[in-house]
Every structure is written in structure tokens, then in C-alpha cells.
Design a protein around this motif. Structure first.
Motif, mmCIF file in Angstrom:
data_model
loop_
_atom_site.group_PDB
_atom_site.id
_atom_site.type_symbol
_atom_site.label_atom_id
_atom_site.label_comp_id
_atom_site.label_asym_id
_atom_site.label_seq_id
_atom_site.Cartn_x
_atom_site.Cartn_y
_atom_site.Cartn_z
ATOM 1 N N THR A 62 -43.334 54.178 5.601
ATOM 2 C CA THR A 62 -42.032 55.084 6.002
ATOM 3 C C THR A 62 -40.835 53.854 6.193
ATOM 4 O OG1 THR A 62 -43.573 56.290 7.146
ATOM 5 C CG2 THR A 62 -41.415 56.430 8.025
ATOM 6 N N LEU A 63 -41.084 52.893 6.518
ATOM 7 C CA LEU A 63 -40.177 51.801 6.920
ATOM 8 C C LEU A 63 -39.711 51.176 5.450
ATOM 9 C CD1 LEU A 63 -38.448 50.485 8.978
ATOM 10 C CD2 LEU A 63 -40.143 48.712 9.283
ATOM 11 N N THR A 64 -38.681 51.608 4.993
ATOM 12 C CA THR A 64 -38.226 51.082 3.421
ATOM 13 C C THR A 64 -37.194 49.922 3.750
ATOM 14 O OG1 THR A 64 -36.711 53.121 3.488
ATOM 15 C CG2 THR A 64 -38.746 53.312 2.361
ATOM 16 N N GLU A 65 -36.530 49.833 4.880
ATOM 17 C CA GLU A 65 -35.584 48.935 4.980
ATOM 18 C C GLU A 65 -36.398 47.697 5.120
ATOM 19 O OE1 GLU A 65 -32.071 49.292 5.091
ATOM 20 O OE2 GLU A 65 -32.292 51.398 4.657
ATOM 21 N N LYS A 66 -35.356 46.615 4.704
ATOM 22 C CA LYS A 66 -36.187 45.240 4.697
ATOM 23 C C LYS A 66 -35.249 44.280 5.956
ATOM 24 C CE LYS A 66 -38.171 44.839 0.312
ATOM 25 N NZ LYS A 66 -38.415 43.961 -0.875
ATOM 26 N N LEU A 67 -35.954 43.289 6.674
ATOM 27 C CA LEU A 67 -35.363 42.442 7.627
ATOM 28 C C LEU A 67 -34.689 41.425 6.493
ATOM 29 C CD1 LEU A 67 -38.430 41.770 9.693
ATOM 30 C CD2 LEU A 67 -36.404 42.745 10.793
ATOM 31 N N ALA A 73 -34.035 32.315 11.218
ATOM 32 C CA ALA A 73 -35.307 32.757 10.505
ATOM 33 C C ALA A 73 -35.268 33.345 9.434
ATOM 34 C CB ALA A 73 -35.981 33.927 11.584
ATOM 35 N N SER A 74 -36.057 33.348 8.413
ATOM 36 C CA SER A 74 -36.110 34.010 7.014
ATOM 37 C C SER A 74 -37.354 34.741 6.912
ATOM 38 C CB SER A 74 -36.025 32.882 5.950
ATOM 39 O OG SER A 74 -37.050 32.142 6.010
ATOM 40 N N TYR A 75 -37.328 35.805 6.238
ATOM 41 C CA TYR A 75 -38.098 36.971 5.992
ATOM 42 C C TYR A 75 -38.369 37.279 4.608
ATOM 43 C CZ TYR A 75 -37.237 37.812 11.071
ATOM 44 O OH TYR A 75 -37.089 37.587 12.237
ATOM 45 N N THR A 76 -39.728 36.938 4.110
ATOM 46 C CA THR A 76 -39.966 37.070 2.682
ATOM 47 C C THR A 76 -41.135 37.890 2.570
ATOM 48 O OG1 THR A 76 -39.280 34.879 2.195
ATOM 49 C CG2 THR A 76 -40.827 36.003 0.509
ATOM 50 N N TYR A 77 -40.806 39.251 1.879
ATOM 51 C CA TYR A 77 -41.686 40.249 1.744
ATOM 52 C C TYR A 77 -42.872 39.766 0.641
ATOM 53 C CZ TYR A 77 -39.467 43.206 4.810
ATOM 54 O OH TYR A 77 -38.854 43.748 6.182
ATOM 55 N N VAL A 78 -43.962 39.866 0.938
ATOM 56 C CA VAL A 78 -44.967 39.182 -0.017
ATOM 57 C C VAL A 78 -45.946 40.449 -0.509
ATOM 58 C CG1 VAL A 78 -45.249 36.953 1.094
ATOM 59 C CG2 VAL A 78 -46.664 38.287 1.849
ATOM 60 N N ASN A 79 -46.495 40.441 -1.704
ATOM 61 C CA ASN A 79 -47.240 41.485 -2.334
ATOM 62 C C ASN A 79 -48.810 41.080 -2.217
ATOM 63 O OD1 ASN A 79 -45.052 43.164 -3.207
ATOM 64 N ND2 ASN A 79 -44.973 42.070 -4.780
ATOM 65 N N ILE A 97 -47.163 34.762 9.734
ATOM 66 C CA ILE A 97 -46.924 36.009 9.107
ATOM 67 C C ILE A 97 -46.522 37.002 10.069
ATOM 68 C CG2 ILE A 97 -48.797 37.643 8.066
ATOM 69 C CD1 ILE A 97 -50.734 35.468 7.461
ATOM 70 N N LEU A 98 -45.818 37.916 9.483
ATOM 71 C CA LEU A 98 -45.385 39.215 10.147
ATOM 72 C C LEU A 98 -45.804 40.380 9.590
ATOM 73 C CD1 LEU A 98 -43.394 40.700 12.397
ATOM 74 C CD2 LEU A 98 -41.592 40.566 10.737
ATOM 75 N N TYR A 99 -46.842 40.760 10.221
ATOM 76 C CA TYR A 99 -47.655 42.086 9.774
ATOM 77 C C TYR A 99 -47.119 43.382 10.479
ATOM 78 C CZ TYR A 99 -51.707 45.275 9.390
ATOM 79 O OH TYR A 99 -52.394 46.397 8.988
ATOM 80 N N ILE A 100 -46.652 44.395 9.667
ATOM 81 C CA ILE A 100 -46.147 45.697 9.733
ATOM 82 C C ILE A 100 -47.113 46.624 9.366
ATOM 83 C CG2 ILE A 100 -44.075 47.094 9.729
ATOM 84 C CD1 ILE A 100 -42.476 44.722 9.031
ATOM 85 N N PRO A 101 -47.911 47.195 10.365
ATOM 86 C CA PRO A 101 -48.716 48.274 9.960
ATOM 87 C C PRO A 101 -48.079 49.608 9.561
ATOM 88 C CG PRO A 101 -49.016 48.063 12.230
ATOM 89 C CD PRO A 101 -48.016 46.967 11.665
ATOM 90 N N GLU A 102 -48.899 50.546 9.258
ATOM 91 C CA GLU A 102 -48.331 51.837 9.111
ATOM 92 C C GLU A 102 -48.061 52.589 10.503
ATOM 93 O OE1 GLU A 102 -46.782 55.094 7.508
ATOM 94 O OE2 GLU A 102 -47.660 53.445 6.048
ATOM 95 N N PHE A 103 -46.990 53.039 10.716
ATOM 96 C CA PHE A 103 -46.743 53.842 12.081
ATOM 97 C C PHE A 103 -45.399 54.844 11.737
ATOM 98 C CE2 PHE A 103 -44.705 49.508 12.484
ATOM 99 C CZ PHE A 103 -43.400 49.866 12.492
ATOM 100 N N PRO A 104 -45.394 55.803 12.502
ATOM 101 C CA PRO A 104 -44.280 56.580 12.478
ATOM 102 C C PRO A 104 -43.203 55.916 13.093
ATOM 103 C CG PRO A 104 -45.753 57.511 14.197
ATOM 104 C CD PRO A 104 -46.739 56.408 13.477
ATOM 105 N N LEU A 105 -41.888 56.275 12.668
ATOM 106 C CA LEU A 105 -40.830 55.454 13.216
ATOM 107 C C LEU A 105 -40.477 55.766 14.541
ATOM 108 C CD1 LEU A 105 -38.272 55.742 10.177
ATOM 109 C CD2 LEU A 105 -39.788 53.999 10.777
ATOM 110 N N LEU A 134 -33.892 47.392 12.663
ATOM 111 C CA LEU A 134 -34.077 47.848 11.494
ATOM 112 C C LEU A 134 -34.275 49.314 11.616
ATOM 113 C CD1 LEU A 134 -34.261 46.657 8.620
ATOM 114 C CD2 LEU A 134 -36.637 46.277 9.147
ATOM 115 N N ILE A 135 -35.409 49.576 12.542
ATOM 116 C CA ILE A 135 -35.830 50.955 12.670
ATOM 117 C C ILE A 135 -34.727 51.796 13.171
ATOM 118 C CG2 ILE A 135 -37.508 52.290 13.716
ATOM 119 C CD1 ILE A 135 -39.350 50.005 14.060
ATOM 120 N N ARG A 136 -33.900 51.408 13.935
ATOM 121 C CA ARG A 136 -32.968 52.346 14.469
ATOM 122 C C ARG A 136 -31.902 52.724 13.408
ATOM 123 N NH1 ARG A 136 -30.577 49.154 17.683
ATOM 124 N NH2 ARG A 136 -28.734 48.464 16.264
ATOM 125 N N ASN A 137 -31.477 51.505 12.470
ATOM 126 C CA ASN A 137 -30.454 51.687 11.306
ATOM 127 C C ASN A 137 -31.027 52.692 10.275
ATOM 128 O OD1 ASN A 137 -28.624 49.902 12.595
ATOM 129 N ND2 ASN A 137 -29.310 48.326 11.262
#
Length: 457
Positions: A62-67, A73-79, A97-105, A134-137
Motif C-alpha cells: 500500500t505504501l508506494t512512496e519512498k523515503l 540518513a540515507s534509505y536504500t530500498y533492497v529486493n 535495516i528498516l523493516y516495513i511490513p504490510e499494514f493499512p495506512l 511519508l504516510i501523511r503525504n
């Protein structure tokens, strides 16, 4: 009178000539200035010297925006999956490691920061704030609302506090400076009374233990000896405090210039807490002519807490505050020193003083605690009034109240009661002092001291 002056001279010179007095007098301002210099330096620098690299494992569809990266700080999205990143973290240059699990906004939960070292509270707060933004935007964009449109709806309200003087004219508020002066005055008063009052007690115990007092008492009366010792040590303390203030002010000015002048004034004003977002943006923009937005800069400067205190200092009667401060500074010390002298005369060593010091310290601690909590919040209330007129608490409470404005009759009443309290305390203490100073080998009690007080000769 000449004998008292001789005792004052002896007490004063014997202490100011000590190496410990000279060293501490010169060293203390350097320590204070260095302390505040470091506070200012790290307040300005913040965490700019710390940079953290995050490997972001985003499992949230659901969270498609990126930090976005920041200066810290730098944020690199890894696969990779979380388990894969945990296994290989030590072999990468990522710090966490910044872990973002599945959750409703509308109900984010389960976000984790993992690393080989424990993340601090400040870092946790920064990452949490970044995700919240990020979520608010994203939610705003999905609702068809842009952040700039939302900013237009907000309006900052700047309240200008005024005080109506006796002439009926409006005066600028001095609340900021009043609060600062109140805290500084209260702390200095408490330290002075405690530090130099105890020195009187220790001086009496030392002379009593060394039997010097037996020689001195043959030439002077106990009352003269007690008064000379109290006033002599008071002058030592006053000398040291004046030197501390002068040296600290001079050294602090140099230290502040060294640390602060390296920063751009506009940048400092913009980053100061309390400056609204719009003003921060406007400072870095220019109008059509290419000149900076001076009104925004001025507004940002006015919202700077430090500058507000400096501005409000101009509205205070500093000479009056300093004069009254010296009166209560000395009066409070003399009041309590007489009690400390009585305690010193009643015991043979410092370990026996604890049972007597607690009742003496309680009013001082009560006045200090209530002055910096109740009085600063309600300087015109009944509690503030009584604390500022009762001699046991008035040296601290009145100084805390004074910058806010105290009626002349209350100030006169407080000063008169402090003088009467000092005279009464000295008289009572001298009744104990005249007997206790020559008592050896017997532990005194409150009951015993009451008997000494009632002796006629």
C-alpha cells in the motif's frame, strides 16, 4: 567592634590566600564557560556528524512512496527478504535495516529498526517522523490534496504580551528574561547559602577540635567571635562570587563568539525551534528584485527564544534587581550562617551534625523547590507572597518573584522581616554558641541545647 573587625580580617585573609581558593576561583569560570560552550556547540551541530545508512525492506504494497535521504540518513530500498538482510548485514556497509511490513495506512504498525548496534531514541524518533510524513503525504495525494494547499490553510498566531505600567503606558513583556533571571538567582542563592553556611559550621568545629577557641575566647566574647566568623566568611563568598560572575561573563562571551559566529545568522534563525515552516521557507527565497525577504527574516529572528530573552532584558530594571539581589544574598547567608554556627558549636566533629542540619536545611530546600515550581508559574499568588516574606524562604522566593514585578510594600516588608529574622536568629544562636563552644566529649541533643539557651550567664 575592633575585635570583631580583627576576627573578620583573620577569617577573610586566611581563606582568600589559600591556593585552593585561588585555583577554584580561576578554574570555575573556565569550567562553566566550557560547559555552556559545549552545550551551544552540540545544540547547533545536533547530529550532523552522524550519518546512518538504512537498507529498507518494504513488504508493504500500500505504501508506494519512498523515503528520501536527509543530511543524517540515507534509505536504500533492497529486493531482499528480512531474513536475507539480517544474515548479510555484517558484510554490507549498511548500519541498520528498516523493516516495513504490510499494514493499512490508517493504522501503521510493526515497523522495526534492526542492526548490529542498538539504535538510539533520537534515531528512532527521526525515522518514525520521516515515516509519518511519508504516510501523511501519500494519503493527502490520494485524497487529491497537495501539501502546499494544506499549508495555505494554516495561519500562525503571534501573541505580543504587554504589561501596563504604573503610568498607564504599555510596556513590552519581560517574561522570558524574568524566568531566566529567576532560575539563575534561585540557584545561586541556594548554592551560596549552602556552601558558605556550611563553611561557617566547619570553621567552628575545626577551631573547637584544635582547642584554638580556648585561647581566642579569653580575649573576645563568644558573640563577637561568632559575628566575626560569619561576616568574614560572607566576604570571602561574596568576593568569590563577584569574581566568578565577572570572569564567567568575559570568558563566556569569547566562547559563544567562537562557537556561534561560525554559523550563518539566517540559518540559525531558520532552524531555531519555534520558527514556523512558512518563515523558514521564506528566508531562503528572494523576491523579483533578487533581494532577500527581510520581513520573513525579521519574523524568524523575533521567534528565536534566545533573542526574545535578550530583548526582554532591556525592559527590566537590572540595577534594582542586582541591588536587591545583593541584599537578600547577604541577608539570607547571615540568617542561615548563625544557625550553622550554633550547630558547629554544639558538636565535636562533622559526623554529629547530621541530626541538626536536616531541620535547618528543610526550609531552605522547601523554599528552593517551591520557588522554582510554584512561584515561577504564579508569582502573584498567595503561596508566592508568603514564601517571599517569611525569612526562612524569602532570600530565594523574593529573588524569583522580583523580575516579574513586586509591589514596593511587599519588598519592604520582606527586607524588614529578614533583618529582624537575622537579629533574632543571631541572638538565639549566640545563646547556644556561648555554651556549646566550650563543651567537649558530650554529644549534644535538642533537649540539651534548649537548656543552654535558658542559661542566664
Amino acid at each position: 567592634m575592633n575585635k570583631i573587625l580583627l576576627i573578620i580580617q583573620r577569617e577573610y585573609l586566611s581563606r582568600v590566600k589559600k591556593k585552593s581558593f585561588i585555583v577554584m576561583t580561576l578554574l570555575t569560570p573556565l569550567i562553566i564557560a566550557g560547559f555552556y560552550g559545549l552545550v551551544i556547540y552540540f545544540s547547533i551541530q545536533g547530529l550532523s556528524g552522524t550519518f546512518n545508512k538504512f537498507a529498507v525492506v518494504n513488504e508493504n504494497k500500500t505504501l508506494t512512496e519512498k523515503l528520501s535521504a536527509t543530511k543524517n540518513a540515507s534509505y536504500t530500498y533492497v529486493n531482499k527478504s528480512l531474513s536475507e538482510m539480517k544474515a548479510s548485514l555484517k558484510n554490507t556497509d549498511y548500519d541498520y535495516i528498516l523493516y516495513i511490513p504490510e499494514f493499512p495506512l490508517n493504522a501503521p504498525a510493526g515497523v522495526q529498526i534492526l542492526g548490529t548496534k542498538q539504535a538510539g531514541m533520537s534515531l528512532n524518533s527521526k525515522v518514525s517522523g520521516a515515516l509519518e510524513d511519508l504516510i501523511r503525504n501519500q494519503k493527502l495525494r490520494e485524497s487529491g490534496i497537495e501539501q502546499k494547499d494544506l499549508d495555505k490553510l494554516s495561519a500562525a498566531v503571534d501573541i505580543d504580551t504587554k504589561k501596563i505600567g504604573e503610568s498607564g503606558e504599555e510596556e513590552d513583556s519581560s517574561a522570558g528574561a524574568s524566568t531566566v533571571i529567576a532560575y539563575v538567582a534561585g540557584i545561586m542563592m541556594f548554592m551560596f547559602i549552602m556552601l558558605y553556611g556550611i563553611q561557617v559550621m566547619r570553621g567552628v568545629i575545626e577551631e573547637k577540635t584544635n582547642r584554638i577557641i580556648e585561647v581566642m575566647i579569653s580575649s573576645v566574647k563568644p558573640f563577637q567571635l561568632m559575628m566575626g566568623k560569619i561576616i568574614g566568611i560572607a566576604l570571602v563568598g561574596l568576593t568569590q562570587f563577584v569574581l566568578w560572575i565577572v570572569l564567567t561573563a568575559a570568558i563566556s562571551t569569547v566562547v559563544v563568539k567562537v562557537f556561534v559566529d561560525k554559523k550563518d545568522l539566517q540559518e540559525m534563525s531558520a532552524s531555531t525551534k519555534g520558527v514556523d515552516t512558512t518563515a523558514r521557507k521564506d528566508i531562503n527565497t528572494t523576491d523579483k528584485t533578487g533581494t532577500s525577504n527581510s520581513s520573513a527574516i525579521k519574523k524568524a529572528m523575533e521567534n528565536n527564544p534566545v533573542m526574545n530573552v535578550q530583548k526582554s532584558l532591556a525592559n527590566l530594571n537590572i540595577p534594582k534587581i542586582v541591588t536587591i539581589f545583593l541584599f537578600f544574598f547577604i541577608g539570607g547567608y547571615l540568617f542561615y550562617s548563625a544557625l550553622y554556627a550554633a550547630i558547629g558549636s554544639a558538636v565535636d566533629n562533622e559526623t554529629e551534625t547530621q541530626q541538626f542540619m536536616f531541620p535547618v536545611m528543610m526550609p531552605l530546600l522547601l523554599g528552593y523547590t517551591l520557588s522554582l515550581s510554584v512561584v515561577t508559574n504564579d508569582p502573584y499568588g498567595d503561596i508566592a507572597f508568603w514564601l517571599s516574606v517569611i525569612p526562612f524562604t524569602s532570600p530565594i522566593a523574593m529573588m524569583v518573584r522580583l523580575p516579574y514585578g513586586v509591589p514596593d510594600w511587599q519588598l519592604a516588608l520582606s527586607m524588614a522581616l529578614l533583618i529582624l529574622g537575622f537579629v533574632g536568629t543571631v541572638w538565639m544562636a549566640s545563646r547556644i554558641y556561648r555554651v556549646g563552644i566550650l563543651m567537649y566529649g558530650k554529644k549534644a541533643s535538642f533537649k540539651e541545647m534548649i537548656k543552654w539557651f535558658t542559661y542566664k550567664n
